[in-house]
Scaffold this motif. Structure first.
Motif, mmCIF file in Angstrom:
data_model
loop_
_atom_site.group_PDB
_atom_site.id
_atom_site.type_symbol
_atom_site.label_atom_id
_atom_site.label_comp_id
_atom_site.label_asym_id
_atom_site.label_seq_id
_atom_site.Cartn_x
_atom_site.Cartn_y
_atom_site.Cartn_z
ATOM 1 N N LEU A 5 -17.607 2.314 -2.210
ATOM 2 C CA LEU A 5 -18.346 2.116 -0.962
ATOM 3 C C LEU A 5 -19.128 0.814 -0.983
ATOM 4 O O LEU A 5 -19.206 0.111 0.023
ATOM 5 C CB LEU A 5 -19.290 3.291 -0.716
ATOM 6 C CG LEU A 5 -18.616 4.603 -0.302
ATOM 7 C CD1 LEU A 5 -19.644 5.720 -0.243
ATOM 8 C CD2 LEU A 5 -17.915 4.454 1.024
ATOM 9 N N ILE A 6 -19.713 0.504 -2.117
ATOM 10 C CA ILE A 6 -20.451 -0.761 -2.244
ATOM 11 C C ILE A 6 -19.512 -1.934 -2.008
ATOM 12 O O ILE A 6 -19.840 -2.871 -1.269
ATOM 13 C CB ILE A 6 -21.134 -0.855 -3.624
ATOM 14 C CG1 ILE A 6 -22.275 0.170 -3.720
ATOM 15 C CG2 ILE A 6 -21.653 -2.277 -3.875
ATOM 16 C CD1 ILE A 6 -22.851 0.309 -5.111
ATOM 17 N N ALA A 7 -18.326 -1.882 -2.604
ATOM 18 C CA ALA A 7 -17.356 -2.967 -2.427
ATOM 19 C C ALA A 7 -16.917 -3.078 -0.962
ATOM 20 O O ALA A 7 -16.801 -4.182 -0.419
ATOM 21 C CB ALA A 7 -16.147 -2.745 -3.327
ATOM 22 N N LEU A 8 -16.699 -1.933 -0.305
ATOM 23 C CA LEU A 8 -16.280 -1.941 1.086
ATOM 24 C C LEU A 8 -17.346 -2.566 1.982
ATOM 25 O O LEU A 8 -17.066 -3.464 2.778
ATOM 26 C CB LEU A 8 -15.984 -0.513 1.560
ATOM 27 C CG LEU A 8 -15.724 -0.367 3.063
ATOM 28 C CD1 LEU A 8 -14.451 -1.095 3.463
ATOM 29 C CD2 LEU A 8 -15.675 1.092 3.447
ATOM 30 N N PHE A 9 -18.603 -2.114 1.848
ATOM 31 C CA PHE A 9 -19.667 -2.642 2.700
ATOM 32 C C PHE A 9 -19.995 -4.100 2.372
ATOM 33 O O PHE A 9 -20.372 -4.866 3.245
ATOM 34 C CB PHE A 9 -20.905 -1.760 2.638
ATOM 35 C CG PHE A 9 -20.720 -0.481 3.415
ATOM 36 C CD1 PHE A 9 -20.645 -0.506 4.801
ATOM 37 C CD2 PHE A 9 -20.600 0.728 2.768
ATOM 38 C CE1 PHE A 9 -20.461 0.662 5.525
ATOM 39 C CE2 PHE A 9 -20.411 1.902 3.483
ATOM 40 C CZ PHE A 9 -20.337 1.869 4.867
ATOM 41 N N THR A 10 -19.825 -4.496 1.131
ATOM 42 C CA THR A 10 -20.021 -5.898 0.766
ATOM 43 C C THR A 10 -18.968 -6.762 1.452
ATOM 44 O O THR A 10 -19.284 -7.826 1.992
ATOM 45 C CB THR A 10 -19.958 -6.069 -0.762
ATOM 46 O OG1 THR A 10 -20.974 -5.272 -1.360
ATOM 47 C CG2 THR A 10 -20.139 -7.524 -1.168
ATOM 48 N N ALA A 11 -17.720 -6.292 1.464
ATOM 49 C CA ALA A 11 -16.649 -7.040 2.117
ATOM 50 C C ALA A 11 -16.868 -7.121 3.626
ATOM 51 O O ALA A 11 -16.653 -8.163 4.243
ATOM 52 C CB ALA A 11 -15.300 -6.397 1.813
ATOM 53 N N LEU A 12 -17.320 -6.036 4.236
ATOM 54 C CA LEU A 12 -17.553 -6.033 5.679
ATOM 55 C C LEU A 12 -18.718 -6.934 6.074
ATOM 56 O O LEU A 12 -18.720 -7.537 7.148
ATOM 57 C CB LEU A 12 -17.810 -4.609 6.182
ATOM 58 C CG LEU A 12 -16.599 -3.684 6.172
ATOM 59 C CD1 LEU A 12 -17.030 -2.264 6.528
ATOM 60 C CD2 LEU A 12 -15.520 -4.168 7.114
ATOM 61 N N ALA A 13 -19.722 -7.034 5.209
ATOM 62 C CA ALA A 13 -20.907 -7.837 5.523
ATOM 63 C C ALA A 13 -20.723 -9.316 5.184
ATOM 64 O O ALA A 13 -21.481 -10.149 5.652
ATOM 65 C CB ALA A 13 -22.115 -7.287 4.775
#
Length: 102
Positions: A5-13
């Motif tokens: 989840l951290i990787a996903l939200f980092t990529a989206l941001a």
């Protein structure tokens, strides 16, 4: 699950590299008036819930009408006395659920 989840939200941001299409579409800021109170909810212990009415840090007013401004990073509340604050402690969902359809 948390690292994913951290990787996903980092990529989206993250900002998109030059010449590529962004992962998320640009969102326009919005502003509207809300007549009413905002309540901040908390859970200090298991089975214990609290609710506090948000007030203006300058005049203490709680009933509005509030001018709600969102730039999709921050929610600001403007009081009729002229003070605008983003230090209200409200979660996005606590504001969004009360507002009329945009």
């Amino acid at each position: 699950m948390l690292p994913g989840l951290i990787a996903l939200f980092t990529a989206l941001a993250a900002a998109s590299p030059p010449g590529t299409v962004p992962l998320t579409p640009p969102a326009e800021p919005w502003q509207l008036r809300y007549e009413g109170r905002f309540r901040r909810h908390g859970r200090p212990a298991a089975g214990v819930w609290t609710a506090e009415t948000v007030g203006c840090p300058a005049c203490g007013g709680q009933a509005g009408p509030w001018t709600v401004t969102c730039d999709w990073r921050r929610l600001s509340l403007g009081c009729p006395c002229g003070v605008v604050t983003d230090e209200h402690g409200l979660a996005f969902s606590e504001v969004w659920l009360l507002l009329p359809d945009l």
